[in-house]
Write an enzyme that holds these catalytic residues in place. Sequence first.
Site, PDB file in Angstrom:
ATOM      1  N   CYS A 183       5.879  -0.262   7.047  1.00  0.00           N
ATOM      2  CA  CYS A 183       5.544   0.890   6.212  1.00  0.00           C
ATOM      3  C   CYS A 183       6.762   1.230   5.363  1.00  0.00           C
ATOM      4  O   CYS A 183       7.889   1.237   5.864  1.00  0.00           O
ATOM      5  CB  CYS A 183       5.188   2.080   7.103  1.00  0.00           C
ATOM      6  N   LEU A 184       6.540   1.528   4.077  1.00  0.00           N
ATOM      7  CA  LEU A 184       7.661   1.875   3.199  1.00  0.00           C
ATOM      8  C   LEU A 184       8.371   3.138   3.676  1.00  0.00           C
ATOM      9  O   LEU A 184       9.534   3.341   3.369  1.00  0.00           O
ATOM     10  CB  LEU A 184       7.167   2.057   1.756  1.00  0.00           C
ATOM     11  N   GLY A 188       0.842  -1.199   0.000  1.00  0.00           N
ATOM     12  CA  GLY A 188       0.000   0.000   0.000  1.00  0.00           C
ATOM     13  C   GLY A 188       0.867   1.235   0.000  1.00  0.00           C
ATOM     14  O   GLY A 188       2.010   1.205   0.460  1.00  0.00           O
ATOM     15  N   HIS A 196      -4.354   2.072   7.965  1.00  0.00           N
ATOM     16  CA  HIS A 196      -2.948   2.486   7.961  1.00  0.00           C
ATOM     17  C   HIS A 196      -2.712   3.566   6.897  1.00  0.00           C
ATOM     18  O   HIS A 196      -2.131   4.617   7.172  1.00  0.00           O
ATOM     19  CB  HIS A 196      -2.064   1.251   7.700  1.00  0.00           C
ATOM     20  N   GLU A 197      -3.202   3.301   5.666  1.00  0.00           N
ATOM     21  CA  GLU A 197      -2.971   4.250   4.571  1.00  0.00           C
ATOM     22  C   GLU A 197      -3.749   5.544   4.794  1.00  0.00           C
ATOM     23  O   GLU A 197      -3.263   6.633   4.469  1.00  0.00           O
ATOM     24  CB  GLU A 197      -3.353   3.633   3.224  1.00  0.00           C
ATOM     25  N   HIS A 202      -1.985   8.001   6.839  1.00  0.00           N
ATOM     26  CA  HIS A 202      -0.991   8.809   6.107  1.00  0.00           C
ATOM     27  C   HIS A 202      -1.622  10.109   5.606  1.00  0.00           C
ATOM     28  O   HIS A 202      -0.953  11.135   5.544  1.00  0.00           O
ATOM     29  CB  HIS A 202      -0.451   8.036   4.898  1.00  0.00           C
ATOM     30  N   GLN A 217       3.511   9.827   0.463  1.00  0.00           N
ATOM     31  CA  GLN A 217       4.767   9.076   0.593  1.00  0.00           C
ATOM     32  C   GLN A 217       5.697   9.308  -0.600  1.00  0.00           C
ATOM     33  O   GLN A 217       6.891   9.019  -0.509  1.00  0.00           O
ATOM     34  CB  GLN A 217       4.488   7.583   0.782  1.00  0.00           C
TER      35      GLN A 217
HETATM   36 NI    NI Z   1       2.625   3.294   5.524  1.00  0.00          NI
END
Ligand code: NI
Length: 172
Positions: A94-95, A46, A136-137, A140, A51
């Site tokens: 998370c990236l 995701g 989670h997304e 962000h 990001q």
């Molecule tokens: Ni993340």
Amino acid sequence: MAVRPILTAPDPRLKVVSTPVETVDDGIRKLIADMTDSMYAADGIGLAAIQIGEPKRIIVMDLDQRDGNKNPRHFINPVITWRSDELASFEEGCLSVPEIWEDVERAERIKAEYLDSDGKKHELEADSLLATCLQHEMDHLEGILFIDHLSKLKRSMLLRKLQKAKRLKDAG
Ligand code: NI
């Protein structure tokens, strides 16, 4: 389409609250394509637009790619309209917080509304990994990282670890 660099904590841009997409046009579809390419290139499931430095309320996700099939999903201006009282705990990564995985408790089930890449409105009921990933997304989009759900002590410990790893990477 292009793979773009992914911001990592503690980059201050990750704290920005993203703004709604007003019109789903070709510019937005190009951004979604870049986000999807960047997510696959980083081996993530995701990604939120912020990001890659774009403060827009857009999420891309693919929970099935581990089986070798690409099945990307796009969520524009997503809104959670209902959350279950029951909570579920998943180990999240998370990236933007590389190489750190921690258990986070979130609503087990949610209902959400969003627009697709044609600007069409959809409703969705999600549970399990999809519910966790969406929450989670969507965090962000509010400038919240999964480590913000942990204790302050644990978060500062993890951020120190992250900065140390970054320095080693830059030095090497
Ligand atoms: Ni993340």
